[in-house]
Design a protein around this motif. Structure first.
Motif, short mmCIF file in Angstrom:
data_model
loop_
_atom_site.label_atom_id
_atom_site.label_comp_id
_atom_site.label_asym_id
_atom_site.label_seq_id
_atom_site.Cartn_x
_atom_site.Cartn_y
_atom_site.Cartn_z
N HIS A 144 34.37 37.83 42.30
CA HIS A 144 35.35 37.11 43.11
C HIS A 144 36.53 36.66 42.26
O HIS A 144 36.46 36.64 41.04
N GLU A 145 37.61 36.26 42.94
CA GLU A 145 38.78 35.74 42.22
C GLU A 145 38.44 34.42 41.53
O GLU A 145 37.53 33.71 41.95
N ARG A 146 39.22 34.11 40.50
CA ARG A 146 39.02 32.83 39.80
C ARG A 146 39.41 31.68 40.71
O ARG A 146 40.22 31.84 41.62
N ASP A 147 38.82 30.51 40.45
CA ASP A 147 39.12 29.32 41.24
C ASP A 147 40.56 28.88 41.08
O ASP A 147 41.21 28.46 42.02
N ARG A 148 41.06 28.93 39.85
CA ARG A 148 42.43 28.49 39.57
C ARG A 148 43.17 29.58 38.82
O ARG A 148 42.77 29.96 37.72
N LYS A 149 44.23 30.06 39.38
CA LYS A 149 45.02 31.11 38.72
C LYS A 149 45.82 30.50 37.57
O LYS A 149 46.29 29.38 37.66
N GLY A 150 45.95 31.24 36.49
CA GLY A 150 46.75 30.81 35.35
C GLY A 150 46.08 29.81 34.44
O GLY A 150 46.67 29.35 33.49
N SER A 151 44.83 29.48 34.72
CA SER A 151 44.11 28.52 33.89
C SER A 151 43.13 29.26 32.99
O SER A 151 42.44 30.18 33.43
N ILE A 152 43.08 28.87 31.73
CA ILE A 152 42.16 29.51 30.79
C ILE A 152 40.73 29.09 31.08
O ILE A 152 39.83 29.91 31.09
N GLU A 153 40.52 27.81 31.32
CA GLU A 153 39.18 27.30 31.55
C GLU A 153 38.96 27.12 33.05
O GLU A 153 39.22 26.07 33.61
N THR A 154 38.47 28.15 33.69
CA THR A 154 38.19 28.11 35.11
C THR A 154 36.90 28.86 35.38
O THR A 154 36.36 29.51 34.49
N THR A 155 36.40 28.73 36.58
CA THR A 155 35.16 29.42 36.92
C THR A 155 35.47 30.63 37.78
O THR A 155 36.51 30.68 38.45
N GLN A 156 34.56 31.58 37.75
CA GLN A 156 34.72 32.78 38.54
C GLN A 156 33.33 33.19 39.03
O GLN A 156 32.40 33.32 38.23
N ALA A 157 33.20 33.37 40.32
CA ALA A 157 31.90 33.72 40.90
C ALA A 157 31.63 35.21 40.73
O ALA A 157 32.50 36.05 40.98
#
Length: 67
Positions: free
Chosen positions: A12-25
């Motif tokens: 799935h897409e990342r939770d926050r675009k443009g952020s290095i530290e984010t989660t991705q399902a």
């Protein structure tokens, strides 16, 4: 050998675009019956220091401007 047990993998897409530290399902669908949760993903008890560090990190994420 891993391919024998996996039916499909959805990323799935990342939770926050443009952020290095984010989660991705990532969902992995296996060919066998039952739900498998790897030991690394089970609930763990955080120490007070770890909880505070996590709270600060989340606070910084919430305050950071989006690019």
């Amino acid at each position: 050998m891993f391919n024998e047990f996996v039916e499909k993998i959805l990323v799935h897409e990342r939770d926050r675009k443009g952020s290095i530290e984010t989660t991705q399902a990532v969902k992995v669908y296996f060919n066998f019956v039952g739900k498998y949760i790897p030991p690394a993903f089970r609930d763990v008890e955080l120490t007070p220091e770890e909880q505070e560090a996590l709270r600060k990190k989340e606070e910084l994420k919430a305050c950071a401007p989006m690019r």
